[in-house]
Design an enzyme around this catalytic site. Structure first.
Site, short mmCIF file in Angstrom:
data_model
loop_
_atom_site.label_atom_id
_atom_site.label_comp_id
_atom_site.label_asym_id
_atom_site.label_seq_id
_atom_site.Cartn_x
_atom_site.Cartn_y
_atom_site.Cartn_z
N ASP A 154 -12.85 11.43 -4.60
CA ASP A 154 -13.29 10.30 -5.42
C ASP A 154 -14.62 9.70 -4.98
OD1 ASP A 154 -12.12 9.39 -3.02
OD2 ASP A 154 -11.78 7.41 -3.88
N GLU A 155 -15.36 10.41 -4.14
CA GLU A 155 -16.54 9.79 -3.54
C GLU A 155 -17.61 10.85 -3.27
OE1 GLU A 155 -17.44 6.98 0.41
OE2 GLU A 155 -15.47 7.91 0.09
N ASP A 191 -18.23 5.82 -5.98
CA ASP A 191 -16.87 5.66 -5.46
C ASP A 191 -15.97 5.28 -6.63
OD1 ASP A 191 -14.66 5.41 -3.88
OD2 ASP A 191 -15.53 3.97 -2.48
#
Length: 497
Positions: free
Chosen positions: A105-106, A11
């Site tokens: 983003d993950e 993350d």
């Protein structure tokens, strides 16, 4: 459950805000808030410096400004974020063929499938190397969680923030989960959480104590049994490399409610065109057209029409959306409009004009929601200055509503003699070079001239909004190894127990 912590969850830390800090030297280690800047905009991401003042994702932007009036407030640059995300995902792909992106983003990574880890020591080494590679490549930091299941790996990465690594040893799942809120379990949202709370169940330990039979009675067989297994730490969900898109949609939120029926129809037509552009860009077609209308009182209506075959024809989608609009009462005003296409396929049915005229779905309702302010399936962004929607997997913490400027393009001319410049977007001056918009108004635009590699804040100049020497520009790439993070917070490396 695996015997070794070989599922990794990455993350990125405050991704949108961190990317802005890295590209703008004057904002490093300063509070930064990214989101819709209109009266109805919401926060997409807040830097850790801004979070100290209570600002967080999905908060109304007006509230954020009251909490942190001194912060920098910027409009998102999604194309810029996607470029950085692509670099990060490429690094993940080097670790394993099984990478499951959840958003820009993950992502989850199956280290076992990549043959790089088979025990705690090797998994930790891979995680540390990944964090170093991300920093070296993008200048940004990410937090890593390692565990024997996806649920625990995600919990671990949350505990690792910011800029850290946490590893949960397999076999400690029940001890780790017991004191935590039941909301931490996948599938337990606000509604289910409230339902359980009314039954006296607030922690994971309470779930285990209640037992499977009681949970089935409260939630139904499927949901109750699943929650009980998760509470025991039994999560066998695999890392899935490909997640098929289920729909494509765009939305706009308007700063002032739309009342004119013709204006509303024109906005629906424009949204349909943008939706089709996104549909084609993804290489898909679809057979179900969906219209979303959020009214003045926050009630949200969705209407759908299913065609006889999949299409990516803008005329077909536009006419279907217009027919659906006729089924919706817009008396009192409209604050949000959205057009989507679902039932995706990788081929197109030819000659759908006849069915477009007749319609086959009859405008069947796919949902009539009551009052609510969620953003739905996308993120969007002036009186009547509409913006863009992004897919639900774009954002940091789920869907965000971002109203006011196109998310995928720099500011453009809105009239023959006037330009609108979005705060945070890139510009280039014929003499002064690259810079970014700090703000605009009253026919003026203020620009700070600095580049990602600068070591000190750049100078500020103000121009007329139609200055011929000032033009929108593409974002400059980040400088690897840049200074980011929450005021130099030391990286965290911990082992859960």
């Amino acid at each position: 459950m695996r015997a070794a912590p070989t599922i990794l969850h990455l993350d990125m830390d405050a991704f949108f805000a961190a990317a802005e800090q890295a590209s703008k030297p004057s904002l490093r280690r300063k509070p930064v808030v990214v989101g819709g800047l209109g009266p109805r905009g919401v926060v997409a991401t807040a830097s850790y410096e801004a979070r100290r003042f209570g600002v967080h994702s999905a908060m109304p932007m007006g509230q954020a400004r009251r909490l942190a009036p001194h912060a920098a407030y910027l409009v998102p640059r999604f194309a810029f974020y996607r470029a950085i995300s692509g670099q990060v995902m490429e690094l993940l792909g080097r670790l394993s063929p099984l990478v499951e992106p959840l958003s820009l983003d993950e992502a989850f990574v199956d280290l076992e499938a990549g043959g790089l880890a088979d025990d705690s020591a090797s998994a930790r080494a891979v995680g540390e190397r990944l964090r170093a590679d991300i920093l070296a490549t993008t200048g940004l930091t990410g937090s890593v969680g390692l565990a024997g299941s996806k649920m625990l790996a995600k919990i671990a990465s949350e505990e690792a923030k910011p800029d850290g690594l946490v590893l949960f040893e397999p076999g400690t799942e029940r001890e780790l989960l017991a004191p935590r809120s039941v909301r931490i379990v996948p599938g337990v949202g606000p509604a289910t959480g409230d339902h359980l709370r009314r039954a006296g169940i607030t922690t994971v330990a309470d779930v285990v104590e209640a037992g499977e039979d009681e949970l089935v009675r409260i939630l139904g067989r499927s949901h109750g049994a699943s929650l009980y297994r998760m509470a025991l730490g039994h999560d066998d969900r695999p890392v899935v490399a490909e997640r098929d898109a289920k729909s494509v949609s765009v939305e706009d939120t308007f700063d002032i409610d739309l009342h004119d029926r013709l204006r509303i129809r024109l906005e629906v037509e424009r949204l349909a065109e943008r939706c089709v552009a996104r549909l084609r860009g993804s290489g898909h077609s679809g057979r179900t057209i969906v219209l979303k209308v959020r009214r003045y009182d926050f009630s949200t209506l969705t209407r759908s029409e299913t065609l006889r075959g999949p299409t990516d024809d803008p005329l077909v989608v536009r006419e279907a959306a217009e027919r659906l609009l006729e089924l919706v009462d817009t008396t009192g005003g409209v604050r949000l409009l959205g057009v989507g296409v679902s039932g995706l396929a990788d081929y197109t049915q030819e000659d759908l004009f006849a069915q477009a005229g007749a319609g086959t779905g009859g405008g069947a309702a796919v949902g009539d929601a009551g009052a609510g302010a969620g953003a739905g399936a996308g993120a969007g962004e002036g009186a009547g200055a509409p913006g863009a929607a992004v897919a639900a997997d774009v954002g940091e913490s789920g869907p965000e509503e971002v109203s006011g400027y196109p998310a995928d393009a720099p500011p453009t001319a809105t009239g023959p003699a006037t330009r609108r410049w979005a705060p945070g977007h890139d510009v280039r001056h014929a003499v002064l070079g690259a810079g970014w918009v700090q703000g605009s108004g009253l026919g003026r635009v203020t620009v700070r001239f600095e580049e990602p590699g600068s070591t000190a804040p750049g100078r500020v100049r103000t121009f007329a909004v139609d200055d011929p020497e000032l033009e929108p520009a593409d974002p400059l790439p980040l400088v690897p190894g840049g200074v980011t993070g929450a005021e130099g917070a030391a990286p965290a490396v911990r082992t859960g127990a």
